[in-house]
Design a protein around this motif. Structure first.
Motif, PDB file in Angstrom:
ATOM      1  N   ARG A  28      11.849  32.451 -26.179  1.00 43.45           N
ATOM      2  CA  ARG A  28      13.009  32.615 -25.301  1.00 43.45           C
ATOM      3  C   ARG A  28      12.834  31.852 -23.994  1.00 43.45           C
ATOM      4  O   ARG A  28      13.747  31.162 -23.532  1.00 43.45           O
ATOM      5  N   HIS A  29      11.645  31.979 -23.392  1.00 46.13           N
ATOM      6  CA  HIS A  29      11.407  31.350 -22.098  1.00 46.13           C
ATOM      7  C   HIS A  29      10.781  29.958 -22.216  1.00 46.13           C
ATOM      8  O   HIS A  29      10.593  29.283 -21.207  1.00 46.13           O
ATOM      9  N   GLN A  30      10.431  29.574 -23.447  1.00 48.76           N
ATOM     10  CA  GLN A  30       9.852  28.256 -23.694  1.00 48.76           C
ATOM     11  C   GLN A  30       8.625  27.991 -22.817  1.00 48.76           C
ATOM     12  O   GLN A  30       8.521  26.955 -22.150  1.00 48.76           O
ATOM     13  N   THR A  31       7.707  28.958 -22.816  1.00 47.65           N
ATOM     14  CA  THR A  31       6.474  28.812 -22.057  1.00 47.65           C
ATOM     15  C   THR A  31       5.352  29.580 -22.742  1.00 47.65           C
ATOM     16  O   THR A  31       5.595  30.621 -23.366  1.00 47.65           O
ATOM     17  N   VAL A  32       4.161  29.041 -22.635  1.00 47.42           N
ATOM     18  CA  VAL A  32       2.976  29.739 -23.139  1.00 47.42           C
ATOM     19  C   VAL A  32       2.010  29.988 -21.988  1.00 47.42           C
ATOM     20  O   VAL A  32       0.820  30.225 -22.200  1.00 47.42           O
ATOM     21  N   THR A  77       1.125  30.029 -32.654  1.00 45.73           N
ATOM     22  CA  THR A  77       0.284  28.825 -32.735  1.00 45.73           C
ATOM     23  C   THR A  77       1.127  27.563 -32.784  1.00 45.73           C
ATOM     24  O   THR A  77       0.787  26.548 -32.165  1.00 45.73           O
ATOM     25  N   ILE A  78       2.246  27.614 -33.510  1.00 42.81           N
ATOM     26  CA  ILE A  78       3.142  26.455 -33.577  1.00 42.81           C
ATOM     27  C   ILE A  78       3.666  26.109 -32.184  1.00 42.81           C
ATOM     28  O   ILE A  78       3.671  24.940 -31.781  1.00 42.81           O
ATOM     29  N   GLN A  79       4.087  27.139 -31.447  1.00 43.67           N
ATOM     30  CA  GLN A  79       4.610  26.893 -30.110  1.00 43.67           C
ATOM     31  C   GLN A  79       3.536  26.357 -29.164  1.00 43.67           C
ATOM     32  O   GLN A  79       3.783  25.453 -28.364  1.00 43.67           O
ATOM     33  N   MET A  80       2.333  26.917 -29.263  1.00 42.72           N
ATOM     34  CA  MET A  80       1.241  26.442 -28.414  1.00 42.72           C
ATOM     35  C   MET A  80       0.823  25.024 -28.794  1.00 42.72           C
ATOM     36  O   MET A  80       0.430  24.228 -27.937  1.00 42.72           O
ATOM     37  N   SER A  81       0.910  24.695 -30.072  1.00 46.98           N
ATOM     38  CA  SER A  81       0.594  23.334 -30.512  1.00 46.98           C
ATOM     39  C   SER A  81       1.614  22.341 -29.972  1.00 46.98           C
ATOM     40  O   SER A  81       1.260  21.241 -29.536  1.00 46.98           O
ATOM     41  N   ARG A  82       2.879  22.742 -29.979  1.00 46.90           N
ATOM     42  CA  ARG A  82       3.929  21.875 -29.457  1.00 46.90           C
ATOM     43  C   ARG A  82       3.723  21.590 -27.973  1.00 46.90           C
ATOM     44  O   ARG A  82       4.058  20.496 -27.486  1.00 46.90           O
ATOM     45  N   ARG A  83       3.185  22.566 -27.273  1.00 41.22           N
ATOM     46  CA  ARG A  83       2.983  22.414 -25.834  1.00 41.22           C
ATOM     47  C   ARG A  83       1.558  21.962 -25.507  1.00 41.22           C
ATOM     48  O   ARG A  83       1.117  22.038 -24.368  1.00 41.22           O
ATOM     49  N   ARG A  84       0.836  21.545 -26.541  1.00 39.90           N
ATOM     50  CA  ARG A  84      -0.505  20.977 -26.409  1.00 39.90           C
ATOM     51  C   ARG A  84      -1.501  21.942 -25.772  1.00 39.90           C
ATOM     52  O   ARG A  84      -2.453  21.520 -25.121  1.00 39.90           O
ATOM     53  N   ALA A  85      -1.257  23.226 -25.971  1.00 39.41           N
ATOM     54  CA  ALA A  85      -2.215  24.234 -25.510  1.00 39.41           C
ATOM     55  C   ALA A  85      -3.256  24.508 -26.584  1.00 39.41           C
ATOM     56  O   ALA A  85      -4.308  25.084 -26.316  1.00 39.41           O
ATOM     57  N   ILE A  86      -2.950  24.081 -27.815  1.00 39.53           N
ATOM     58  CA  ILE A  86      -3.859  24.228 -28.953  1.00 39.53           C
ATOM     59  C   ILE A  86      -3.779  22.949 -29.780  1.00 39.53           C
ATOM     60  O   ILE A  86      -2.691  22.393 -29.976  1.00 39.53           O
ATOM     61  N   ASN A  87      -4.927  22.498 -30.273  1.00 37.46           N
ATOM     62  CA  ASN A  87      -4.960  21.353 -31.177  1.00 37.46           C
ATOM     63  C   ASN A  87      -4.547  21.832 -32.574  1.00 37.46           C
ATOM     64  O   ASN A  87      -5.214  22.681 -33.162  1.00 37.46           O
ATOM     65  N   PRO A  88      -3.442  21.331 -33.129  1.00 39.59           N
ATOM     66  CA  PRO A  88      -2.978  21.808 -34.432  1.00 39.59           C
ATOM     67  C   PRO A  88      -3.977  21.594 -35.559  1.00 39.59           C
ATOM     68  O   PRO A  88      -4.067  22.411 -36.484  1.00 39.59           O
TER      69      PRO A  88
END
Length: 202
Positions: A28-32, A77-88
């Motif tokens: 919803r907020h588009q943030t991790v 995990t998908i959202q964090m990967s999109r925001r480069r907070a996690i390496n997919p």
């Protein structure tokens, strides 16, 4: 109804519900912001252990609860990967390796899988706890998710006592206060956020 049935049912409902406020918040907020990558990665693989263990030991409640949590952590995990907070690639490698490990070890003994899950899940929330304690930048973290998580842990402890299964008691007894502390820190961080022009906090 027995205490075992009641506690198991409540723990399962909380287990199926607790992670979704976190999913809704980040989408919803588009943030991790504030989410711990190590905690999310462990959260991604941890349900695999308990789903396999629950299935192998005939505990359907654990299968439903952990399968649901696993799906939610995949979305996170998908959202964090999109925001480069996690390496997919790291996330995929960890997930596939865990599935293979569980399938192989389950042929030896479900309790090998259970003990491994115990070792993995017990320190799971410590990185998130540490991050919540040392920063106020927790906008992407859901207080409700952590509070419901603690309620879930409490009822899994009761369930574990009733079925005399220490693999349910030990990790949940340790994780319970972690969720409460994180929720408290998130609520405190909200109070320090700037107020927008409409007089509302984000």
């Amino acid at each position: 109804m027995t205490l075992e049935a009641i506690s198991g049912a409540i723990a399962t409902m909380c287990g199926m519900a607790f992670i979704w406020p976190q999913v809704f918040r980040i989408y919803r907020h588009q943030t991790v912001e504030g989410l711990s990558a190590p905690t999310v990665l462990v959260g991604l693989i941890n349900p695999v252990f308990w789903t396999v263990f629950g299935y192998s030991t005939g505990r359907t409640l654990a299968v439903f609860a952990n399968g649901n949590v696993g799906l939610a952590f995949i979305l996170i995990t998908i959202q964090m990967s999109r925001r480069r907070a996690i390496n997919p690639l790291t996330a995929i490698s960890m997930f596939v390796s865990t599935v293979v490990y569980c399938l192989v070890m389950n042929e030896i003994s479900p309790y090998v899988v259970g003990v491994t899950g115990l070792l993995v899940s017990t320190p799971m929330f410590l990185p998130q706890l540490w991050k919540a304690v040392r920063t106020r930048e927790l906008y992407g973290v859901s207080a409700w998710a952590n509070f419901i998580f603690s309620v879930q842990c409490a009822f899994w402890v009761v369930y574990g006592i009733e079925v005399e299964e220490w693999l349910y008691i030990y990790p949940n007894a340790i994780l319970l206060p972690c969720g409460l502390i994180i929720a408290w820190r998130v609520i405190r961080s909200r109070r320090t956020l700037p107020v927008d022009v409409a007089g509302r906090r984000p």
